[in-house]
Scaffold this motif. Structure first.
Motif, short mmCIF file in Angstrom:
data_model
loop_
_atom_site.label_atom_id
_atom_site.label_comp_id
_atom_site.label_asym_id
_atom_site.label_seq_id
_atom_site.Cartn_x
_atom_site.Cartn_y
_atom_site.Cartn_z
N ILE A 1 0.86 -1.19 0.00
CA ILE A 1 0.00 0.00 0.00
C ILE A 1 0.89 1.24 0.00
O ILE A 1 1.73 1.42 0.89
CB ILE A 1 -0.95 0.00 1.22
CG1 ILE A 1 -1.77 -1.29 1.23
CG2 ILE A 1 -1.86 1.23 1.20
CD1 ILE A 1 -2.49 -1.56 2.53
N SER A 2 0.72 2.07 -1.02
CA SER A 2 1.55 3.26 -1.19
C SER A 2 1.01 4.45 -0.42
O SER A 2 -0.16 4.46 0.00
CB SER A 2 1.59 3.65 -2.67
OG SER A 2 2.21 2.67 -3.42
N MET A 3 1.87 5.43 -0.32
CA MET A 3 1.48 6.71 0.26
C MET A 3 1.27 7.67 -0.91
O MET A 3 2.06 7.65 -1.87
CB MET A 3 2.68 7.19 1.08
CG MET A 3 2.36 8.08 2.22
SD MET A 3 3.93 8.55 3.02
CE MET A 3 3.87 7.53 4.45
N THR B 1 -0.21 11.85 -2.17
CA THR B 1 -0.78 13.16 -1.80
C THR B 1 -2.01 13.48 -2.67
O THR B 1 -2.61 14.53 -2.52
CB THR B 1 0.25 14.29 -2.00
OG1 THR B 1 0.64 14.32 -3.37
CG2 THR B 1 1.47 14.07 -1.12
N ARG B 2 -2.36 12.59 -3.63
CA ARG B 2 -3.54 12.92 -4.44
C ARG B 2 -4.82 12.71 -3.64
O ARG B 2 -4.82 11.98 -2.64
CB ARG B 2 -3.54 12.15 -5.76
CG ARG B 2 -4.12 10.77 -5.71
CD ARG B 2 -4.79 10.42 -7.06
NE ARG B 2 -4.96 8.99 -7.26
CZ ARG B 2 -5.87 8.24 -6.65
NH1 ARG B 2 -6.68 8.75 -5.73
NH2 ARG B 2 -5.95 6.95 -6.93
N SER B 3 -5.92 13.34 -4.08
CA SER B 3 -7.15 13.19 -3.29
C SER B 3 -7.80 11.83 -3.55
O SER B 3 -7.62 11.21 -4.60
CB SER B 3 -8.12 14.34 -3.54
OG SER B 3 -8.01 14.80 -4.84
N ASP C 1 -6.44 1.19 -0.29
CA ASP C 1 -5.98 1.52 -1.65
C ASP C 1 -4.66 2.31 -1.58
O ASP C 1 -3.74 2.08 -2.36
CB ASP C 1 -7.04 2.32 -2.38
CG ASP C 1 -8.30 1.50 -2.56
OD1 ASP C 1 -8.27 0.56 -3.35
OD2 ASP C 1 -9.30 1.76 -1.85
N TYR C 2 -4.65 3.27 -0.69
CA TYR C 2 -3.47 4.12 -0.45
C TYR C 2 -3.54 4.60 0.99
O TYR C 2 -4.61 4.57 1.61
CB TYR C 2 -3.53 5.40 -1.33
CG TYR C 2 -3.14 5.24 -2.77
CD1 TYR C 2 -1.81 5.13 -3.16
CD2 TYR C 2 -4.13 5.25 -3.77
CE1 TYR C 2 -1.46 5.02 -4.50
CE2 TYR C 2 -3.78 5.13 -5.11
CZ TYR C 2 -2.45 5.01 -5.47
OH TYR C 2 -2.10 4.90 -6.79
N PHE C 3 -2.42 5.14 1.45
CA PHE C 3 -2.45 6.00 2.63
C PHE C 3 -2.49 7.41 2.05
O PHE C 3 -1.53 7.85 1.41
CB PHE C 3 -1.20 5.81 3.49
CG PHE C 3 -1.10 4.43 4.08
CD1 PHE C 3 -1.95 4.04 5.10
CD2 PHE C 3 -0.17 3.51 3.60
CE1 PHE C 3 -1.88 2.76 5.65
CE2 PHE C 3 -0.09 2.23 4.14
CZ PHE C 3 -0.96 1.86 5.16
N SER D 1 2.50 13.36 -5.36
CA SER D 1 3.60 12.50 -4.92
C SER D 1 3.08 11.12 -4.54
O SER D 1 1.99 10.98 -3.97
CB SER D 1 4.28 13.11 -3.69
OG SER D 1 4.73 14.40 -3.99
N TYR D 2 3.88 10.11 -4.89
CA TYR D 2 3.55 8.72 -4.58
C TYR D 2 4.82 8.05 -4.06
O TYR D 2 5.91 8.31 -4.58
CB TYR D 2 3.12 7.96 -5.85
CG TYR D 2 1.85 8.43 -6.50
CD1 TYR D 2 1.83 9.56 -7.32
CD2 TYR D 2 0.65 7.74 -6.31
CE1 TYR D 2 0.66 9.98 -7.93
CE2 TYR D 2 -0.53 8.15 -6.93
CZ TYR D 2 -0.52 9.27 -7.73
OH TYR D 2 -1.67 9.69 -8.33
N GLY D 3 4.69 7.17 -3.07
CA GLY D 3 5.87 6.48 -2.56
C GLY D 3 5.52 5.17 -1.88
O GLY D 3 4.39 4.96 -1.43
P1 5GP Z 1 -3.41 6.62 -9.56
O1 5GP Z 1 -3.47 8.08 -9.20
O2 5GP Z 1 -4.11 6.34 -10.87
O3 5GP Z 1 -3.87 5.72 -8.43
O4 5GP Z 1 -1.88 6.25 -9.77
C1 5GP Z 1 -1.10 6.96 -10.68
C2 5GP Z 1 0.19 6.19 -10.95
O5 5GP Z 1 0.99 6.18 -9.78
C3 5GP Z 1 -0.03 4.74 -11.34
O6 5GP Z 1 0.84 4.42 -12.42
C4 5GP Z 1 0.36 3.99 -10.09
O7 5GP Z 1 0.81 2.68 -10.38
C5 5GP Z 1 1.46 4.87 -9.59
N1 5GP Z 1 1.77 4.65 -8.17
C6 5GP Z 1 0.96 4.25 -7.17
N2 5GP Z 1 1.62 4.13 -6.02
C7 5GP Z 1 2.91 4.46 -6.30
C8 5GP Z 1 4.11 4.49 -5.50
O8 5GP Z 1 4.14 4.21 -4.32
N3 5GP Z 1 5.24 4.88 -6.13
C9 5GP Z 1 5.29 5.21 -7.45
N4 5GP Z 1 6.45 5.56 -7.95
N5 5GP Z 1 4.19 5.18 -8.22
C10 5GP Z 1 3.01 4.80 -7.65
#
Ligand code: 5GP
Length: 188
Positions: free
Chosen positions: A36-38, A40-42, A52-54, A80-82
């Motif tokens: 599960i990623s972190m 900043t999107r809504s 789905d996310y944090f 940002s995603y991480g």
């Molecule tokens: P969405 O906003 O559609 O959920 O995700 C947008 C993009 O960010 C997708 O390609 C998704 O796979 C990618 N993404 C989701 N989590 C992470 C993450 O933790 N790190 C990175 N680098 N990309 C991520």
């Protein structure tokens, strides 16, 4: 216990990654766990925080970077995603095969850091088909759609850097092909 695999799983927005992934998680023999990623999107309708996310503020995200909590991080269409590092390690040490569904820049960082990672890229049958799918999903505003299309064209160029690419022209077929590929690796 054998340490679980680290599986990088990417593909452009609208390619059907989430749908194929859900099918993959229906194969118990793959013993998959989702990282599960972190972000900043809504939050979108139907999404659950912590599943789905944090969903976090930019301040919290920046703090995670400063504290070295993330295995990788990238920005995608202004957000940002991480990937939180400790959770992935914990799961792998429990023998779980961990799936990172992440975009290409983050994937390159993981490939560099974790040489044993397996990487899978999902391709659309064509870029026209991808545009149709992104437009008809109806969850994004026009500005975001344009950004995602632009990014999709760039992302497709990264497919050859992955261990293997699969074309999603049929969800069940694509999931089965990935299942067979992973099953062989898991039992090696
Ligand atoms: P969405 O906003 O559609 O959920 O995700 C947008 C993009 O960010 C997708 O390609 C998704 O796979 C990618 N993404 C989701 N989590 C992470 C993450 O933790 N790190 C990175 N680098 N990309 C991520």
């Amino acid at each position: 216990m054998k340490k679980g695999l680290l599986i990088i799983y990417s593909g452009p927005s609208g390619v059907g990654k989430g749908t194929v992934r859900s099918k993959l998680f229906e194969y118990p023999e793959l013993n998959l766990e989702y990282s599960i990623s972190m972000t900043t999107r809504s939050i979108r309708p139907g999404e659950i925080d912590g599943k789905d996310y944090f969903f976090v503020s930019q301040e919290r995200f920046d703090e995670a970077i400063r504290n070295d909590e993330l295995l990788e991080h990238a920005s995608f269409v202004n957000h940002s995603y991480g990937t939180p590092k400790s959770y992935v390690e914990k799961l792998r040490n429990e023998g779980k095969n961990v799936v990172l569904e992440i975009e290409v820049n983050g994937s390159m960082q993981v490939m560099e850091k974790c040489k044993d990672a397996i990487s899978i890229f999902i391709l659309p049958p064509s870029l026209e088909e991808l545009e149709n799918r992104i437009r008809h999903r109806g969850t994004e505003e026009e500005k975001s759609i344009q950004g995602r299309l632009e990014k999709a064209r760039i992302e497709v160029g990264y497919a050859s850097k992955y261990t293997k690419a699969f074309i999603n022209d049929d969800v069940d077929k694509c999931a089965k092909e990935i299942r067979d590929f992973l099953y062989e690796l898991i039992n090696k």
